[in-house]
Design a protein around this motif. Structure first.
Motif, mmCIF file in Angstrom:
data_model
loop_
_atom_site.group_PDB
_atom_site.id
_atom_site.type_symbol
_atom_site.label_atom_id
_atom_site.label_comp_id
_atom_site.label_asym_id
_atom_site.label_seq_id
_atom_site.Cartn_x
_atom_site.Cartn_y
_atom_site.Cartn_z
ATOM 1 N N ALA A 183 0.792 -1.248 -0.036
ATOM 2 C CA ALA A 183 0.135 -0.029 -0.002
ATOM 3 C C ALA A 183 0.782 1.338 -0.047
ATOM 4 C CB ALA A 183 -0.770 -0.114 1.078
ATOM 5 N N ASP A 184 1.814 1.389 1.075
ATOM 6 C CA ASP A 184 2.665 2.482 0.946
ATOM 7 C C ASP A 184 3.391 2.997 -0.222
ATOM 8 O OD1 ASP A 184 3.975 4.685 2.464
ATOM 9 O OD2 ASP A 184 5.847 3.620 1.862
ATOM 10 N N GLU A 185 4.093 1.932 -0.871
ATOM 11 C CA GLU A 185 4.722 2.084 -2.133
ATOM 12 C C GLU A 185 3.772 2.442 -3.287
ATOM 13 O OE1 GLU A 185 8.234 0.203 -5.002
ATOM 14 O OE2 GLU A 185 7.086 -1.083 -3.417
ATOM 15 N N GLY A 186 2.564 1.692 -3.119
ATOM 16 C CA GLY A 186 1.567 1.970 -3.997
ATOM 17 C C GLY A 186 1.116 3.409 -4.173
ATOM 18 N N ILE A 187 0.890 4.171 -2.889
ATOM 19 C CA ILE A 187 0.688 5.485 -2.917
ATOM 20 C C ILE A 187 1.724 6.311 -3.426
ATOM 21 C CG2 ILE A 187 0.300 7.547 -1.316
ATOM 22 C CD1 ILE A 187 -0.864 5.186 0.638
ATOM 23 N N ARG A 188 2.940 6.187 -3.156
ATOM 24 C CA ARG A 188 3.835 6.920 -3.827
ATOM 25 C C ARG A 188 4.269 7.025 -5.089
ATOM 26 N NH1 ARG A 188 8.333 4.913 -2.131
ATOM 27 N NH2 ARG A 188 7.833 3.127 -0.682
ATOM 28 N N GLU A 219 3.304 9.557 -7.779
ATOM 29 C CA GLU A 219 4.431 10.129 -8.713
ATOM 30 C C GLU A 219 4.170 10.113 -10.315
ATOM 31 O OE1 GLU A 219 9.081 8.961 -9.485
ATOM 32 O OE2 GLU A 219 8.333 8.727 -7.715
ATOM 33 N N THR A 220 3.221 9.051 -10.559
ATOM 34 C CA THR A 220 2.899 8.663 -11.883
ATOM 35 C C THR A 220 1.521 9.423 -12.362
ATOM 36 O OG1 THR A 220 1.979 6.526 -11.390
ATOM 37 C CG2 THR A 220 4.310 6.776 -12.357
ATOM 38 N N GLY A 221 1.174 10.146 -11.301
ATOM 39 C CA GLY A 221 -0.187 10.870 -11.745
ATOM 40 C C GLY A 221 -1.303 9.843 -12.086
ATOM 41 N N GLN A 222 -1.583 8.993 -11.296
ATOM 42 C CA GLN A 222 -2.673 7.843 -11.185
ATOM 43 C C GLN A 222 -3.809 8.085 -9.913
ATOM 44 O OE1 GLN A 222 -1.511 3.939 -13.574
ATOM 45 N NE2 GLN A 222 0.041 4.410 -12.417
ATOM 46 N N ARG A 223 -4.449 8.979 -10.134
ATOM 47 C CA ARG A 223 -5.445 9.371 -8.901
ATOM 48 C C ARG A 223 -6.333 8.114 -8.337
ATOM 49 N NH1 ARG A 223 -9.111 14.252 -9.247
ATOM 50 N NH2 ARG A 223 -9.785 13.135 -11.198
ATOM 51 N N VAL A 224 -6.895 7.287 -9.334
ATOM 52 C CA VAL A 224 -7.689 6.316 -8.847
ATOM 53 C C VAL A 224 -6.700 5.241 -8.088
ATOM 54 C CG1 VAL A 224 -8.944 4.459 -9.537
ATOM 55 C CG2 VAL A 224 -9.124 6.553 -10.787
ATOM 56 N N TRP A 225 -5.525 4.965 -8.550
ATOM 57 C CA TRP A 225 -4.756 3.871 -7.928
ATOM 58 C C TRP A 225 -4.217 4.367 -6.971
ATOM 59 C CZ3 TRP A 225 -6.747 -0.293 -9.272
ATOM 60 C CH2 TRP A 225 -6.984 -0.360 -10.647
ATOM 61 N N ALA A 226 -3.897 5.807 -6.709
ATOM 62 C CA ALA A 226 -3.192 6.469 -5.420
ATOM 63 C C ALA A 226 -4.650 6.398 -4.452
ATOM 64 C CB ALA A 226 -2.948 7.823 -5.642
ATOM 65 N N GLY A 227 -5.901 6.537 -4.800
ATOM 66 C CA GLY A 227 -6.774 6.448 -4.070
ATOM 67 C C GLY A 227 -7.001 5.144 -3.310
ATOM 68 N N THR A 228 -7.006 4.125 -4.206
ATOM 69 C CA THR A 228 -6.987 2.588 -4.028
ATOM 70 C C THR A 228 -5.962 2.291 -2.804
ATOM 71 O OG1 THR A 228 -8.078 1.997 -6.049
ATOM 72 C CG2 THR A 228 -7.170 0.264 -4.803
ATOM 73 N N ALA A 229 -4.996 2.752 -3.014
ATOM 74 C CA ALA A 229 -3.932 2.238 -2.109
ATOM 75 C C ALA A 229 -3.857 3.012 -0.857
ATOM 76 C CB ALA A 229 -2.505 2.670 -2.987
ATOM 77 N N ARG A 230 -4.637 4.377 -0.766
ATOM 78 C CA ARG A 230 -4.554 4.944 0.423
ATOM 79 C C ARG A 230 -5.883 4.349 1.156
ATOM 80 N NH1 ARG A 230 -2.637 9.097 -2.554
ATOM 81 N NH2 ARG A 230 -1.409 10.829 -1.285
ATOM 82 N N ILE A 231 -6.893 3.919 0.686
ATOM 83 C CA ILE A 231 -7.996 3.390 1.429
ATOM 84 C C ILE A 231 -7.216 2.043 2.095
ATOM 85 C CG2 ILE A 231 -10.259 2.268 1.431
ATOM 86 C CD1 ILE A 231 -10.692 4.026 -0.969
ATOM 87 N N ALA A 232 -6.444 1.454 1.232
ATOM 88 C CA ALA A 232 -5.924 0.199 1.899
ATOM 89 C C ALA A 232 -5.164 0.449 3.078
ATOM 90 C CB ALA A 232 -5.043 -0.579 0.876
ATOM 91 N N ALA A 233 -4.280 1.583 2.990
ATOM 92 C CA ALA A 233 -3.460 1.890 4.140
ATOM 93 C C ALA A 233 -4.222 2.373 5.168
ATOM 94 C CB ALA A 233 -2.668 3.162 3.688
ATOM 95 N N ALA A 234 -5.481 3.024 5.103
ATOM 96 C CA ALA A 234 -6.316 3.377 5.909
ATOM 97 C C ALA A 234 -6.869 2.299 6.844
ATOM 98 C CB ALA A 234 -7.528 4.129 5.545
ATOM 99 N N PHE A 235 -7.356 1.120 5.964
ATOM 100 C CA PHE A 235 -7.636 -0.039 6.671
ATOM 101 C C PHE A 235 -6.872 -0.941 7.465
ATOM 102 C CE2 PHE A 235 -10.773 -3.735 5.893
ATOM 103 C CZ PHE A 235 -10.271 -4.692 6.696
ATOM 104 N N ILE A 236 -5.538 -0.958 6.999
ATOM 105 C CA ILE A 236 -4.453 -1.724 7.671
ATOM 106 C C ILE A 236 -4.138 -0.622 9.210
ATOM 107 C CG2 ILE A 236 -1.971 -1.983 7.784
ATOM 108 C CD1 ILE A 236 -2.363 -2.496 4.715
ATOM 109 N N GLY A 237 -4.297 0.479 8.765
ATOM 110 C CA GLY A 237 -4.353 1.363 10.265
ATOM 111 C C GLY A 237 -5.181 1.169 11.194
ATOM 112 N N ALA A 238 -6.529 0.899 10.860
ATOM 113 C CA ALA A 238 -7.767 1.016 11.593
ATOM 114 C C ALA A 238 -7.466 -0.596 12.213
ATOM 115 C CB ALA A 238 -8.950 0.877 10.743
ATOM 116 N N VAL A 239 -7.042 -1.518 11.528
ATOM 117 C CA VAL A 239 -6.704 -2.923 12.170
ATOM 118 C C VAL A 239 -6.018 -2.737 13.362
ATOM 119 C CG1 VAL A 239 -6.058 -5.105 11.684
ATOM 120 C CG2 VAL A 239 -7.862 -4.001 10.208
ATOM 121 N N GLY A 240 -4.841 -2.016 13.220
ATOM 122 C CA GLY A 240 -3.854 -1.642 14.208
ATOM 123 C C GLY A 240 -4.194 -0.856 15.395
#
Length: 913
Positions: A610-615, A619-640
């Motif tokens: 997720a973190d590398e996916g966001i970065r 960097e490559t200007g892909q908003r949808v995939w940046a959003g997808t990875a951000r939600i994954a990171a938020a989910f993982i943070g919530a589990v923790g």
């Protein structure tokens, strides 16, 4: 060396010098903006002198408008002094960099390997002494070079490297304000303007000085230029830049025909060598031109010379000269340059294009070939510019439109949203060849990754695919169907449209096991066709002999079908291959999707994907995939347990979803799942149920058919804890009906959990037993959730002794997984049985940033710093700095100890099963 005195710039100089003084603690990218002539270049030159005095290596490049289409021209300027260091570089980077400069032959150039090579060169040089890179007139630099320098700018925070740029306006060419800090250089204050004039033009009268100060707006170049011209009192109504250009033109008008030919050729030349300019000037002037002819031009201050090289003295001079040329004169100069540069095809064809008076198919075809060559060298931006020029020269409107669409396709590869939108709107109403019409339709809305999901639009894509298939163009047909299917994924257009895509896909003349077919079917109808897709995946080779694109397509098919274990494996293959190929755009997408495969398997490690996916998506200007990875990171943070309110990552992703033409139900469904997990972690089950239930409401913007199968078990958990079991049972029944007995592991785990936790007491014991020995057993997170639910059910039925074993196992697994809120809940249940004395474990790994954790994992596998840097697109010295900082956090002193520390938690998870 005598330094030119700078007036009124003490504050800016002090701030810039501070960056240089702190270079040992941080690398930075900084920039100066302001109108032409305000003194940006003079400030940069002064800082370069300061840096040289302080022991820096200073590397310089200047952008020239006429050179802006030459790929890697600026980069070659920057690296020339340190290019001999390339011999010690890994072969892929070395080959790519040298081929980009045309110094070696290569089948193609990977721009990301080129970027990594540049980063390594600068970092290696900075290891000895700090490096200052001065980039003057960034706005005129070729895009291939600037893209590479932007890659570097994002990765120098831990290096002794400073990028100092100048640009007429604040630019995002080198990244946003998180990457490059811009300082606006304003005009001089009145007293400083007066002081400058007294210093440089002491003979001016006080009244004349006052008029110059008033007219110049404090612009230093204007102050000096106006001071050297007669005080006519005219031109006061013109903008200051226009008055300056008029003054420069007047100066050029005083040259003899030979001198004027020299400056006109220089204004349109795209190089810096004097000899070709003199040779072309001879053609223009119709007489021999030698170096003596240059002296007059130099005396007038229009050109500068250093050895065999020259430069226009100031960008405004070049602008003035170009504006002053008639169209015929421009064509004459371009034709002369094309003749002289015939041995340099890249440059000659560009000038040949400038020499024609109308449309010319022969030159257009040459430009198209030159675009293909630029693309082969990794200079996609240059290729795009050449295609656009080829389109403008095309006599046949159909050829013009086709070349524009090709330019737009390259723009998509570059992430150029505005450019693609501009081309698509420009040619949308023109006559097109059928294939070009289909290509255009595929590009429409492509940056929203299918979020524009109106049924009529999707049906149009399907119709075009049928036409392409009928014409025997199976590749285009599958591209169109893949685009249509993605739109279905992001927002469901209804059963009829989905069936139309499936039918059209089966009609294309490709094998049924073609990865493109499986991906389309998975995206379009993964619930109804789930069994057939998984059966076909069982018979399909995983990556067709190492092709990353094949593995990625199969991974998408498996992921959409809920076969997360297979999806994780296939996407991991794709990630490794895409990483090795340096294909960062597709790598970002694969990482974002894999992050959700991991989540659905119960792997909660933001550093894995997720973190590398966001970065990389950012960097490559892909908003949808940046959003997808951000939600994954938020989910993982919530589990923790990192959830007191929706985190910034989640809010950013929701904003992305809502800004798309049609709010992406897939992104919003993922966001609701993350919100639900956050509320469960915070022990607010009623709020969790409300958040999760939105995914199942057809009229809600977060409604998503397939993701309901991922969400349903958490909805059941929230329902059980908040007393709405009956309502949740009805929702589960609807998911079971749509799943149609899917064999997918994800769906099976979720439904076995739901049946057990929502069952009546009479059958619950039996269903818990089946679920605990069923599909969830190999997956610690899912098994622990069952154990917690079962132990809690037993305790509430006063079967206290029986409840302790599953509750202990759940607590141990949750603790090892880092799922602290669920571990705490299991402990609360155990305390209610009378058991005390447990303390959560802690791990040094939890103190690591995601990137540090990723580096630690790779180092534990035995990879060297350079190998890690190549994988993560970082310099090996940055990797070393990360390792230096993370060792104390983990309580280790060597790389050899990393593996044991990082595997402790995994062993704990496995032992709890």
């Amino acid at each position: 060396m005598t330094l030119t005195r700078l007036f009124g710039r003490e504050g800016v100089l002090h701030e810039l010098q501070r960056y240089l003084d702190e270079v040992d603690s941080r690398g930075v990218s900084i920039g100066l903006t302001g109108e032409p002539g305000v003194g940006k270049s003079a400030l940069q030159a002064r800082i370069a002198t300061y840096a040289e005095t302080a022991g820096f290596t200073v590397l310089r490049a200047r952008g020239i408008q006429s050179e802006s289409q030459l790929p890697y021209a600026v980069l070659h300027q920057v690296l020339a002094p340190i290019l001999p260091r390339v011999s010690g570089m890994p072969a892929p980077q070395r080959q790519s960099l040298l081929a980009g400069f045309g110094l070696v032959e290569a089948p193609e150039v990977n721009p990301f390997f080129t970027s990594l090579a540049v980063l390594d060169l600068l970092v290696e040089a900075a290891a000895e002494i700090p490096v200052l890179v001065c980039l003057d007139d960034l706005q005129w630099m070729d895009r291939a070079s600037v893209d590479t320098l932007a890659f570097v700018a994002r990765r120098i925070a831990a290096e002794r490297v400073i990028l100092l740029s100048t640009s007429r306006s604040e630019s995002q060419l080198l990244g946003d304000d998180r990457t490059t800090t811009w300082t606006r250089v304003a005009g001089l204050a009145a007293e400083d303007s007066q002081a400058l004039l007294r210093y440089h033009a002491p003979d001016l009268t006080s009244a004349h000085r006052d008029r110059i100060v008033a007219q110049s707006g404090g612009n230093p170049l204007a102050l000096l230029e106006f001071a050297s011209t007669p005080d006519t009192g005219t031109d006061e109504e013109l903008p200051m830049t226009a008055r300056l250009e008029r003054a420069f033109t007047a100066r050029a008008d005083e040259l003899d025909p030979v001198g004027r030919a020299v400056v006109d050729v220089a204004a349109l030349d795209d190089g810096d060598e004097l000899e070709p300019v003199l040779a072309a000037a001879a053609i223009v002037a119709g007489t021999a031109v030698d170096r003596d002819a240059v002296w007059r031009v130099l005396e007038f201050g229009l050109l500068t010379q250093s050895g065999s090289e020259y430069a226009i003295a100031h960008p405004l001079i070049g602008s003035a000269l170009r504006r002053a040329m008639t169209p015929d004169r421009r064509r004459q100069v371009h034709a002369a340059l094309a003749t002289i540069l015939s041995g340099v095809p890249d440059r000659a064809v560009w000038h040949r294009a400038g020499s024609v008076s109308g449309r010319d198919e022969a030159v257009a075809a040459e430009l198209e070939e030159a675009a293909a060559e630029a693309q082969r060298r990794g200079a996609f931006a240059t290729a795009l510019a050449r295609l656009e020029r080829a389109a403008a020269l095309s006599p046949d409107p159909l050829d013009e439109a086709g070349r524009l669409i090709s330019a737009a396709e390259l723009g998509y590869e570059l992430g150029g949203f505005a450019q693609v939108e501009q081309v698509t709107s420009r040619v949308a109403r023109t006559t097109l060849r059928p294939r070009d019409r289909s290509r255009l339709t595929r590009l429409t809305g492509v940056f929203h990754d299918g979020a524009t999901s109106e049924p009529t639009e999707i049906r149009h894509l399907v119709q075009l695919a049928r036409r392409a298939s009928g014409d025997g163009d199976a590749d285009l047909a599958m591209q169109l169907l893949f685009g249509a299917a993605r739109r279905v994924w992001w927002r469901d257009p209804g059963d009829l449209v989905r069936r139309d895509i499936v039918s059209a896909t089966h009609d294309v003349s490709v094998p049924s096991g073609d990865p493109r077919v499986l991906a389309v079917l998975g995206l379009a109808d993964s619930l109804e066709l789930n069994g057939a897709v998984i059966e076909q995946l069982d018979r399909t080779p995983p990556d067709d002999g190492g092709r990353a694109d094949v593995a990625a397509l199969l991974g998408i098919a498996a992921f959409c079908g809920g076969d997360f274990l297979r999806a994780d494996s296939l996407l991991s293959t794709a990630v490794n291959d895409l990483r090795a190929d340096g294909r960062l755009s597709l790598l970002a997408e694969a990482l974002a999707i894999r992050s959700w495969a991991e989540i659905n398997l119960g792997v909660f490690d933001v550093a894995r994907s997720a973190d590398e996916g966001i970065r990389l998506a950012d960097e490559t200007g892909q908003r949808v995939w940046a959003g997808t990875a951000r939600i994954a990171a938020a989910f993982i943070g919530a589990v923790g347990g990192h959830w007191s309110a929706p985190p910034a990552l989640l809010l950013q992703a929701e904003q992305i979803a809502l800004q798309l033409p049609n709010a992406s139900s897939s992104l919003l469904a993922g966001a609701q799942l993350a919100r639900g997990i956050g509320e469960l972690a915070a022990d607010r089950p009623s709020q969790a149920y409300a958040e999760l239930h939105r995914v199942f409401v057809p009229t809600d913007s977060a409604y998503q058919r397939v993701q309901q199968a991922w969400t349903i078990s958490y909805l059941a958990e929230a329902a059980t804890r908040s007393g709405v079991r009956d309502e949740a049972t009805g929702v589960v029944d609807s998911v079971v009906a749509r799943a149609k007995g899917s064999p997918a592991i994800g769906t099976t785990i979720a439904l076995e959990y739901c049946r057990a936790v929502l069952a009546d007491d009479a059958v619950a014991d039996e269903l818990f037993g089946k679920a605990l020995s069923g599909a969830a057993r190999p997956f610690p997170w899912h098994q622990a959730r069952l154990q917690l639910a079962y132990g809690s059910w037993l305790r509430r039925r006063r079967r206290v002794t029986e409840s302790r074993d599953p509750l202990r196992a759940a607590r141990t697994a949750f603790d090892a997984l880092g799922a602290k809120p669920w571990a705490a809940r299991a402990d609360q249940e155990l305390r209610a049985t009378g058991e005390r004395g447990w303390h959560p474990t802690s791990s040094g790994r939890e103190q690591l940033s995601p990137q540090e954790a990723q580096i630690a994992e790779l180092a534990a596998q035995g990879l060297s710093n350079r190998e890690i840097g190549q994988r993560l697109f970082l310099s090996h010295r940055t990797v070393g700095s990360h390792l230096y900082r993370l060792f104390p956090k983990l309580g280790v002193t060597s790389r050899q100890q990393l593996a044991a520390v990082l595997t402790d938690r995994l062993k704990d998870v496995q032992s709890s099963d």
